[in-house]
Design a protein around this motif. Sequence first.
Motif, PDB file in Angstrom:
ATOM      1  N   ASP A  29       0.879  -1.168   0.000  1.00  0.00           N
ATOM      2  CA  ASP A  29       0.000   0.000   0.000  1.00  0.00           C
ATOM      3  C   ASP A  29       0.923   1.225   0.000  1.00  0.00           C
ATOM      4  OD1 ASP A  29      -1.683   2.088   0.536  1.00  0.00           O
ATOM      5  OD2 ASP A  29      -2.390   1.337   2.475  1.00  0.00           O
ATOM      6  N   SER A  30       1.331   1.657  -1.185  1.00  0.00           N
ATOM      7  CA  SER A  30       2.343   2.725  -1.245  1.00  0.00           C
ATOM      8  C   SER A  30       1.792   4.050  -0.736  1.00  0.00           C
ATOM      9  CB  SER A  30       2.890   2.870  -2.664  1.00  0.00           C
ATOM     10  OG  SER A  30       1.871   3.256  -3.550  1.00  0.00           O
ATOM     11  N   GLY A  31       0.483   4.270  -0.891  1.00  0.00           N
ATOM     12  CA  GLY A  31      -0.109   5.513  -0.390  1.00  0.00           C
ATOM     13  C   GLY A  31       0.109   5.640   1.115  1.00  0.00           C
ATOM     14  N   TYR A  34       3.348   7.369   1.918  1.00  0.00           N
ATOM     15  CA  TYR A  34       3.307   8.833   1.798  1.00  0.00           C
ATOM     16  C   TYR A  34       2.514   9.435   2.968  1.00  0.00           C
ATOM     17  CZ  TYR A  34       5.515   8.281  -2.675  1.00  0.00           C
ATOM     18  OH  TYR A  34       6.433   7.967  -3.647  1.00  0.00           O
ATOM     19  N   ARG A  35       1.458   8.762   3.376  1.00  0.00           N
ATOM     20  CA  ARG A  35       0.679   9.236   4.529  1.00  0.00           C
ATOM     21  C   ARG A  35       1.550   9.216   5.790  1.00  0.00           C
ATOM     22  NH1 ARG A  35      -5.109   9.055   4.033  1.00  0.00           N
ATOM     23  NH2 ARG A  35      -5.632   8.739   1.850  1.00  0.00           N
ATOM     24  N   LEU A  36       2.374   8.166   5.923  1.00  0.00           N
ATOM     25  CA  LEU A  36       3.253   8.054   7.093  1.00  0.00           C
ATOM     26  C   LEU A  36       4.288   9.176   7.112  1.00  0.00           C
ATOM     27  CD1 LEU A  36       3.632   4.195   7.017  1.00  0.00           C
ATOM     28  CD2 LEU A  36       2.938   5.495   9.046  1.00  0.00           C
ATOM     29  N   VAL A 104      11.634  12.956  -1.582  1.00  0.00           N
ATOM     30  CA  VAL A 104      10.814  12.015  -0.803  1.00  0.00           C
ATOM     31  C   VAL A 104      10.550  10.767  -1.647  1.00  0.00           C
ATOM     32  CG1 VAL A 104       8.510  11.626   0.184  1.00  0.00           C
ATOM     33  CG2 VAL A 104       9.733  13.759   0.674  1.00  0.00           C
ATOM     34  N   ARG A 105      10.214  10.974  -2.910  1.00  0.00           N
ATOM     35  CA  ARG A 105       9.907   9.843  -3.798  1.00  0.00           C
ATOM     36  C   ARG A 105      11.154   8.972  -3.975  1.00  0.00           C
ATOM     37  NH1 ARG A 105       4.760  10.732  -5.465  1.00  0.00           N
ATOM     38  NH2 ARG A 105       4.836   8.683  -6.402  1.00  0.00           N
ATOM     39  N   THR A 106      12.320   9.615  -4.117  1.00  0.00           N
ATOM     40  CA  THR A 106      13.561   8.852  -4.282  1.00  0.00           C
ATOM     41  C   THR A 106      13.824   8.032  -3.016  1.00  0.00           C
ATOM     42  OG1 THR A 106      14.401  10.622  -5.655  1.00  0.00           O
ATOM     43  CG2 THR A 106      16.030   9.072  -4.818  1.00  0.00           C
ATOM     44  N   GLY A 125      -0.977   2.048  -5.898  1.00  0.00           N
ATOM     45  CA  GLY A 125      -0.484   3.419  -5.780  1.00  0.00           C
ATOM     46  C   GLY A 125      -0.831   4.306  -6.954  1.00  0.00           C
ATOM     47  N   ARG A 126       0.129   5.192  -7.282  1.00  0.00           N
ATOM     48  CA  ARG A 126      -0.061   6.128  -8.382  1.00  0.00           C
ATOM     49  C   ARG A 126       0.960   5.894  -9.495  1.00  0.00           C
ATOM     50  NH1 ARG A 126      -2.987   6.981  -4.738  1.00  0.00           N
ATOM     51  NH2 ARG A 126      -4.249   8.792  -4.230  1.00  0.00           N
ATOM     52  N   ASP A 127       2.134   5.383  -9.092  1.00  0.00           N
ATOM     53  CA  ASP A 127       3.234   5.234 -10.053  1.00  0.00           C
ATOM     54  C   ASP A 127       3.830   3.837 -10.009  1.00  0.00           C
ATOM     55  OD1 ASP A 127       4.289   5.400  -7.522  1.00  0.00           O
ATOM     56  OD2 ASP A 127       5.990   6.652  -8.078  1.00  0.00           O
ATOM     57  N   MET A 128       3.021   2.868  -9.612  1.00  0.00           N
ATOM     58  CA  MET A 128       3.532   1.499  -9.500  1.00  0.00           C
ATOM     59  C   MET A 128       3.931   0.961 -10.883  1.00  0.00           C
ATOM     60  SD  MET A 128       3.422   0.857  -6.277  1.00  0.00           S
ATOM     61  CE  MET A 128       3.895   2.555  -6.128  1.00  0.00           C
ATOM     62  N   GLU A 175      -8.974  18.842  -5.936  1.00  0.00           N
ATOM     63  CA  GLU A 175      -7.668  19.492  -5.713  1.00  0.00           C
ATOM     64  C   GLU A 175      -6.555  18.453  -5.695  1.00  0.00           C
ATOM     65  OE1 GLU A 175      -7.782  21.681  -2.026  1.00  0.00           O
ATOM     66  OE2 GLU A 175      -9.262  23.073  -2.846  1.00  0.00           O
ATOM     67  N   ARG A 176      -6.821  17.329  -4.990  1.00  0.00           N
ATOM     68  CA  ARG A 176      -5.786  16.300  -4.865  1.00  0.00           C
ATOM     69  C   ARG A 176      -5.511  15.652  -6.225  1.00  0.00           C
ATOM     70  NH1 ARG A 176      -6.257  11.634  -0.446  1.00  0.00           N
ATOM     71  NH2 ARG A 176      -7.380  13.228   0.689  1.00  0.00           N
ATOM     72  N   ASP A 177      -6.578  15.402  -6.998  1.00  0.00           N
ATOM     73  CA  ASP A 177      -6.420  14.832  -8.355  1.00  0.00           C
ATOM     74  C   ASP A 177      -5.515  15.725  -9.190  1.00  0.00           C
ATOM     75  OD1 ASP A 177      -8.142  12.779  -7.868  1.00  0.00           O
ATOM     76  OD2 ASP A 177      -9.735  13.477  -9.207  1.00  0.00           O
ATOM     77  N   ARG A 179      -3.348  18.015  -8.179  1.00  0.00           N
ATOM     78  CA  ARG A 179      -1.960  18.042  -7.683  1.00  0.00           C
ATOM     79  C   ARG A 179      -1.238  16.745  -8.070  1.00  0.00           C
ATOM     80  NH1 ARG A 179      -2.661  20.243  -2.432  1.00  0.00           N
ATOM     81  NH2 ARG A 179      -3.273  18.195  -1.762  1.00  0.00           N
ATOM     82  N   ASP A 180      -1.924  15.611  -7.881  1.00  0.00           N
ATOM     83  CA  ASP A 180      -1.286  14.311  -8.164  1.00  0.00           C
ATOM     84  C   ASP A 180      -1.007  14.114  -9.657  1.00  0.00           C
ATOM     85  OD1 ASP A 180      -1.425  13.738  -5.469  1.00  0.00           O
ATOM     86  OD2 ASP A 180      -3.129  12.366  -5.634  1.00  0.00           O
ATOM     87  N   SER A 181      -1.889  14.663 -10.505  1.00  0.00           N
ATOM     88  CA  SER A 181      -1.703  14.376 -11.935  1.00  0.00           C
ATOM     89  C   SER A 181      -0.896  15.437 -12.673  1.00  0.00           C
ATOM     90  CB  SER A 181      -3.055  14.145 -12.615  1.00  0.00           C
ATOM     91  OG  SER A 181      -3.881  15.239 -12.389  1.00  0.00           O
ATOM     92  N   THR A 182      -0.645  16.576 -12.012  1.00  0.00           N
ATOM     93  CA  THR A 182       0.122  17.621 -12.716  1.00  0.00           C
ATOM     94  C   THR A 182       1.508  17.832 -12.113  1.00  0.00           C
ATOM     95  OG1 THR A 182      -0.865  19.324 -11.333  1.00  0.00           O
ATOM     96  CG2 THR A 182      -1.907  18.924 -13.467  1.00  0.00           C
ATOM     97  N   ARG A 183       1.853  17.087 -11.037  1.00  0.00           N
ATOM     98  CA  ARG A 183       3.175  17.329 -10.436  1.00  0.00           C
ATOM     99  C   ARG A 183       4.275  16.896 -11.412  1.00  0.00           C
ATOM    100  NH1 ARG A 183       1.881  12.637  -6.357  1.00  0.00           N
ATOM    101  NH2 ARG A 183       2.503  10.895  -7.665  1.00  0.00           N
ATOM    102  N   ALA A 184       5.458  17.505 -11.203  1.00  0.00           N
ATOM    103  CA  ALA A 184       6.562  17.249 -12.138  1.00  0.00           C
ATOM    104  C   ALA A 184       7.097  15.832 -12.013  1.00  0.00           C
ATOM    105  CB  ALA A 184       7.671  18.262 -11.885  1.00  0.00           C
TER     106      ALA A 184
END
Length: 222
Positions: A29-31, A34-36, A104-106, A125-128, A175-177, A179-184
């Motif tokens: 559960d990769s999300g 990030y929550r942690l 953080v992602r790295t 997740g989002r990028d699995m 808002e979250r969608d 942010r999640d779909s437009t981040r670099a």
Amino acid sequence: MIAIDGPSGSGKGTVSRQVAEALGFQLLDSGALYRLVGLAGLRAGLEPADEAGHAAIAATMDVRFGTAADGGEQVWLAGEEVTEAIRTELAGNLASKVASVAAVRTALLERQRRFATPPGLVADGRDMGTVIFPAARLKVFLTASPEERALRRHKQLKDKGLNVSLAGLSREIAERDLRDSTRAVSPLVAAADAITLDSTRLTPAAVVARVLVLARERLAGS
Ligand code: DC
């Protein structure tokens, strides 16, 4: 390796857990990671903009996952159970913010790859499928309309006794969608070889059945 990606409220969590259980696979559960990071940062008094501080937490935090008697997920942070604490809207919003920090992602990349142990893994997740496990045998991109996702989240929170406005939730999801779909870094996008499933009008059981058919086809073809 099965990657299940998609936006919040698409049903990924439930579907991934049930698919993993049916196949006897591990679950990531990769999300929750990030929550942690968001929760641990808050507790450590970090400013949301402190990228290095959050990256250090992502690299070093002591996390343990378990399964409750009812099959649900249990999560511990530095020995303290935070299963409920990471599910709040506050933790979700903090997670979405720290998730846009490249460092953080790295820091979480290797941690996530270590979940890949025999006999197999279902990664949620989002990028699995795009970044963490690009060679996954099966990649599913699970979606649902924004209205349906807000309704699902509303029901989930109501069942927990929390009274949150549906309009407010819809706004937060949008808002979250965005942010999640437009981040670099690692934005939420379907992998080129992902199969998109729209769960708007499907029960979780129907989605699980569909994913299991696809998984068995792919596993048999190996
Ligand atoms: O799936 P979730 O709602 O628990 O995820 C919380 C946040 O974490 C979400 O807004 C985006 C982020 N996330 C991410 O960027 N990459 C992942 N693989 C999983 C989650």
